[in-house]
Design an enzyme around this catalytic site. Structure first.
Site, short mmCIF file in Angstrom:
data_model
loop_
_atom_site.label_atom_id
_atom_site.label_comp_id
_atom_site.label_asym_id
_atom_site.label_seq_id
_atom_site.Cartn_x
_atom_site.Cartn_y
_atom_site.Cartn_z
CE LYS A 170 48.18 4.85 9.79
NZ LYS A 170 49.39 5.58 9.43
N GLY A 181 51.61 13.42 19.09
CA GLY A 181 50.56 12.43 18.96
C GLY A 181 51.00 11.09 19.51
#
Length: 180
Positions: free
Chosen positions: A2, A61
C-alpha cells in the site's frame, strides 16, 4: 504494498497522500490515480459496531494499514502507540507491551497479516495473560472469521471485531470511485 505502489502512480488523491497509503487505484484520463478508502472503511466499522469505549489505541504493525489507523487517531486526537517486530521510529516492540498499556481501555488493532488463512494457528506475540474485558480487539484479518487473536481475546472477556465490515465498507467506496 500500500506504500510501495505510490511510486508507480501518476497521481495520488490528497487524502491518500496525507495518509501515505493507497489501497484503490483508478485509471482516469490514461493516468493511474491512487486513493485510500481504508480510512472510511475503518471509521464506518467503528461507528456501526459502537466500538468507541476506549482511551487509547495500540496499533499492531507498521505498514500501510497501520498508517490508516494512525491517521484516524491523529484526526480524532486519540492517543496511540505503534508496535512493530523491529524497534524503530519510536515504535514499541511486542516485548514492551505490559500491564501499563493493557490495563486501560484500549482499542488494539491488528494491522498485520498474522493469523490469515492458511496460517490460522498464529497470532501476534502479545502478553495475553494481561488482556481483560476493558480491551477491544479489532483484527483487520477477515479470513478466518475468528482468528486466534480474536478467540484468545474473547476468552479473556474482550470485545472483538474482525475486518470483514471494514473490507465491505472500503470496497463500497472503491466501487463508487471506479464508477464515477
Amino acid at each position: 504494498y500500500k506504500e510501495d505502489i505510490i511510486d508507480y502512480l501518476d497521481e495520488v488523491d490528497n487524502l491518500a497522500h496525507e495518509i501515505g497509503s493507497v489501497n484503490t487505484i483508478c485509471f482516469e484520463n490514461q493516468k493511474k490515480k491512487g486513493y485510500n478508502t481504508d480510512i472510511l472503511g475503518f471509521q464506518k466499522t467503528l461507528e456501526t459496531n459502537s466500538l468507541d469505549n476506549f482511551d487509547s489505541v495500540l496499533i499492531l504493525g507498521s505498514g500501510g494499514a497501520s498508517k490508516t489507523v494512525k491517521y484516524f487517531c491523529k484526526k480524532n486526537n486519540l492517543s496511540y502507540k505503534i508496535v512493530s517486530r523491529h524497534k524503530k521510529n519510536n515504535y514499541l516492540s511486542y516485548k514492551d507491551i505490559g500491564k501499563d498499556i493493557l490495563s486501560n481501555s484500549v482499542l488494539i488493532v491488528n494491522c498485520t497479516p498474522i493469523g490469515t488463512f492458511p496460517n490460522i494457528n498464529y497470532s501476534p506475540d502479545l502478553p495475553y495473560n494481561l488482556v481483560n474485558d476493558k480491551s477491544i480487539f479489532f483484527d483487520l484479518v477477515y479470513n478466518p472469521e475468528e482468528t486466534k487473536l480474536l478467540s484468545t481475546s474473547k476468552s479473556k472477556g474482550s470485545k472483538i471485531k474482525n475486518g470483514y465490515d471494514m473490507l465491505v465498507n472500503q470496497a463500497e467506496l472503491s466501487w463508487e470511485i471506479w464508477n464515477k
